[in-house]
Design an enzyme around this catalytic site. Structure first.
Site, PDB file in Angstrom:
ATOM      1  N   GLN A  98      38.753  40.780  48.013  1.00 44.16           N
ATOM      2  CA  GLN A  98      40.057  40.620  47.796  1.00 44.16           C
ATOM      3  C   GLN A  98      41.011  40.912  48.388  1.00 44.16           C
ATOM      4  OE1 GLN A  98      40.626  42.364  43.347  1.00 44.16           O
ATOM      5  NE2 GLN A  98      41.408  40.650  42.604  1.00 44.16           N
ATOM      6  N   TYR A 168      50.461  43.941  40.554  1.00 46.57           N
ATOM      7  CA  TYR A 168      50.522  44.380  42.339  1.00 46.57           C
ATOM      8  C   TYR A 168      51.232  43.684  42.484  1.00 46.57           C
ATOM      9  CZ  TYR A 168      45.635  46.801  41.240  1.00 46.57           C
ATOM     10  OH  TYR A 168      44.717  47.432  41.042  1.00 46.57           O
ATOM     11  N   ARG A 344      32.817  42.163  33.229  1.00 44.80           N
ATOM     12  CA  ARG A 344      31.968  43.610  32.398  1.00 44.80           C
ATOM     13  C   ARG A 344      30.422  42.719  32.424  1.00 44.80           C
ATOM     14  NH1 ARG A 344      36.728  43.836  28.189  1.00 44.80           N
ATOM     15  NH2 ARG A 344      36.702  41.409  29.237  1.00 44.80           N
TER      16      ARG A 344
HETATM   17  C1  LIG Z   1      36.044  48.336  35.788  1.00 46.92           C
HETATM   18  C2  LIG Z   1      37.055  47.099  36.263  1.00 46.92           C
HETATM   19  C3  LIG Z   1      37.169  47.062  37.239  1.00 46.92           C
HETATM   20  C4  LIG Z   1      38.433  46.240  37.355  1.00 46.92           C
HETATM   21  N1  LIG Z   1      38.933  46.160  38.878  1.00 46.92           N
HETATM   22  C5  LIG Z   1      39.689  44.697  39.638  1.00 46.92           C
HETATM   23  C6  LIG Z   1      39.783  44.742  40.881  1.00 46.92           C
HETATM   24  O1  LIG Z   1      39.821  45.975  41.513  1.00 46.92           O
HETATM   25  N2  LIG Z   1      40.778  43.534  40.745  1.00 46.92           N
HETATM   26  C7  LIG Z   1      41.141  42.207  40.351  1.00 46.92           C
HETATM   27  O2  LIG Z   1      41.482  41.523  40.415  1.00 46.92           O
HETATM   28  N3  LIG Z   1      40.668  42.531  38.444  1.00 46.92           N
HETATM   29  C8  LIG Z   1      39.722  43.681  38.736  1.00 46.92           C
HETATM   30  N4  LIG Z   1      39.054  44.245  37.280  1.00 46.92           N
HETATM   31  C9  LIG Z   1      39.642  42.553  36.813  1.00 46.92           C
HETATM   32  C10 LIG Z   1      38.245  41.755  36.310  1.00 46.92           C
HETATM   33  O3  LIG Z   1      38.059  40.826  37.398  1.00 46.92           O
HETATM   34  C11 LIG Z   1      38.614  40.463  34.946  1.00 46.92           C
HETATM   35  O4  LIG Z   1      39.438  40.006  35.258  1.00 46.92           O
HETATM   36  C12 LIG Z   1      38.382  41.375  33.862  1.00 46.92           C
HETATM   37  O5  LIG Z   1      37.221  42.066  33.727  1.00 46.92           O
HETATM   38  C13 LIG Z   1      38.085  40.231  32.583  1.00 46.92           C
HETATM   39  O6  LIG Z   1      36.568  39.223  32.967  1.00 46.92           O
HETATM   40  P1  LIG Z   1      35.623  39.979  32.481  1.00 46.92           P
HETATM   41  O7  LIG Z   1      35.646  39.560  30.569  1.00 46.92           O
HETATM   42  O8  LIG Z   1      34.545  39.085  32.891  1.00 46.92           O
HETATM   43  O9  LIG Z   1      34.643  41.290  32.129  1.00 46.92           O
HETATM   44  C14 LIG Z   1      38.455  44.821  36.442  1.00 46.92           C
HETATM   45  C15 LIG Z   1      37.403  44.983  35.466  1.00 46.92           C
HETATM   46  C16 LIG Z   1      36.702  46.146  34.948  1.00 46.92           C
HETATM   47  C17 LIG Z   1      35.737  45.912  34.033  1.00 46.92           C
END
Ligand SMILES: Cc1cc2nc3c(=O)[nH]c(=O)nc-3n(C[C@H](O)[C@H](O)[C@H](O)COP(=O)(O)O)c2cc1C
Length: 401
Positions: A98, A168, A344
């Protein structure tokens, strides 16, 4: 077509199935370089069955990091990243980097470089004004994305995901609220979208058809005056017409102004207050409730918005947001999404996909408490996993997201 476990092409590459590990900044790069801990993280995710794991966060410039313990793409980083991609490939999975610039989400105090914003604004993280790049600096930023993609190729990545979400840098240029420029990069939707389009085109030119190129795009910021679904649909249509991207991953929300829209579920206010850098911590104590809004969790919570994109676009789309079980994955495929991404649920159980494959009724153990969110400051992890050792990556007043 609806088989989640069938191999599928993503632009020039073949993936073993349709499940992607979404970017979750790992907090395992204390010296802004790959560690064995980071390699082990992605090896475990790859061994758990996903097709593609996303390494986050690979900033395109030192000032584009959310803090100075994050990796930025430079020749010294390549050997470590190569070790990581080798480890992922050995498990039969592919790796995506990324890449992006944090813009107004960067912590200038930690980076010791001013944060960048499309227009003048004060940084609550750095407690100082942000710098507004002129057109020649913007051209350098475009080049920096292309260079980062070239380094990702040198490091053995199969794909790059460009960050166009969460306010961002590129996402802040898309936002009518944050972008009040009057030059060629601000004003109309077309001019606000110019940076995204130039970056996508430059990244594609840099890696040709050797790597897949995707972008993570905000469908909406969820902030009054910010990017809305109709405008984002227009941006997506332009990106599709440019032909530089192999897929779009659809997200929503703003790390700067409305983070809970990204996640839904419980707002970990107390845990956040403990780990935020000092100035942001004070502001958070005053305005935490307004900042971390309530969005009750539900499975596939971004699906309704994403359907509108599926209707209007023909390019491959990746559904994201609250995907945890086979039923939802099958729904996504049936509705025409080409891939699903999970964050997550895989932090909780990196082997979830293997479990789902052997038992279609498998339910994720993730409870969407979102306590993983503040762990980005101390080594990203699910607090309910056995390996929950926090490893501070910097003085508490300097780390941030
Ligand atoms: C601990 C954590 C760190 C994350 N870091 C990033 C990141 O570095 N870049 C990004 O685009 N999204 C980041 N996200 C967002 C996730 O990519 C995703 O969009 C979000 O968790 C929703 O998806 P999920 O329901 O499958 O968790 C992060 C999410 C979590 C929980």
């Amino acid at each position: 077509m609806n088989d989640v476990f069938a191999p599928a092409t993503l632009g020039p590459i073949m993936l073993r199935n349709r499940v992607i590990k979404a970017a979750t900044f790992e907090g395992r790069t204390p010296d802004a370089l790959v560690t064995d801990d980071l390699v082990a993280f992605h090896r475990e995710v790859a061994a758990g069955g996903v097709a593609l794991t996303t390494v986050a966060y690979c900033a395109v410039a030192p000032g584009g990091r959310t803090d100075r313990h994050q990796l930025w793409m430079r020749p010294e980083a390549v050997a470590g990243l190569r070790k990581l991609t080798d480890a992922v490939h050995a498990q039969g999975a592919a790796a995506s980097a990324q890449i992006g610039h944090a813009g107004p989400v960067a912590n200038a105090a930690s980076n010791r470089v001013p944060a960048l914003a499309p227009s003048r604004m004060f940084s609550p993280l750095g407690m100082r004004p942000m710098r507004v790049p002129d057109e020649s600096e913007i051209r350098q930023l475009v080049t920096a994305h292309a260079e980062a993609a070239r380094l990702a190729e040198a490091a053995g990545f199969d794909a790059v995901e460009i960050h166009f979400g969460h306010n961002y840098l590129v996402s802040s240029f898309l936002s009518p609220l944050l972008n009040r420029r009057t030059d060629g990069y601000g004003g109309s939707a077309a001019r606000r979208a110019r940076l995204a389009r130039e970056i996508a085109t430059a990244v594609r030119a840099a890696v040709g058809d050797r790597l897949a190129v995707t972008a993570k795009l905000n469908m909406e910021d969820g902030v009054r005056g910010g990017l809305t679904v109709p405008e984002s649909l227009q941006v997506a249509a332009w990106l599709e017409a440019d032909g530089a991207l192999d897929a779009l991953e659809l997200t929503a929300g703003s790390s700067l102004l409305n983070p809970m829209l990204l996640f839904h579920g419980d707002a970990p206010r107390r845990e956040f207050a403990k780990v935020l850098p000092a100035p942001a911590r004070w502001g958070f104590r005053l305005a935490g409730r307004a900042f971390l809004k309530e969005y009750p969790y539900r499975e596939a919570y971004l699906l309704e918005r994403a359907r509108q994109f599926r209707r209007e676009l023909s390019m491959p789309l990746i559904l994201l947001g609250g995907i945890t079980n086979l039923e939802t994955m099958r729904t996504a495929m049936a509705e025409g999404f080409d891939f699903v991404a999970m964050g997550r649920a895989l932090l909780r159980e990196p082997n979830l996909l293997h479990r789902i494959r052997s038992d279609a009724n498998t339910r994720s153990a993730c409870i969407h408490c979102n306590e993983c969110m503040p762990t980005i400051y101390t080594r990203t992890r699910c607090v309910y996993r056995p390996d929950r050792t926090p490893q501070p990556i910097g003085p508490p007043d300097e780390g941030t997201d």
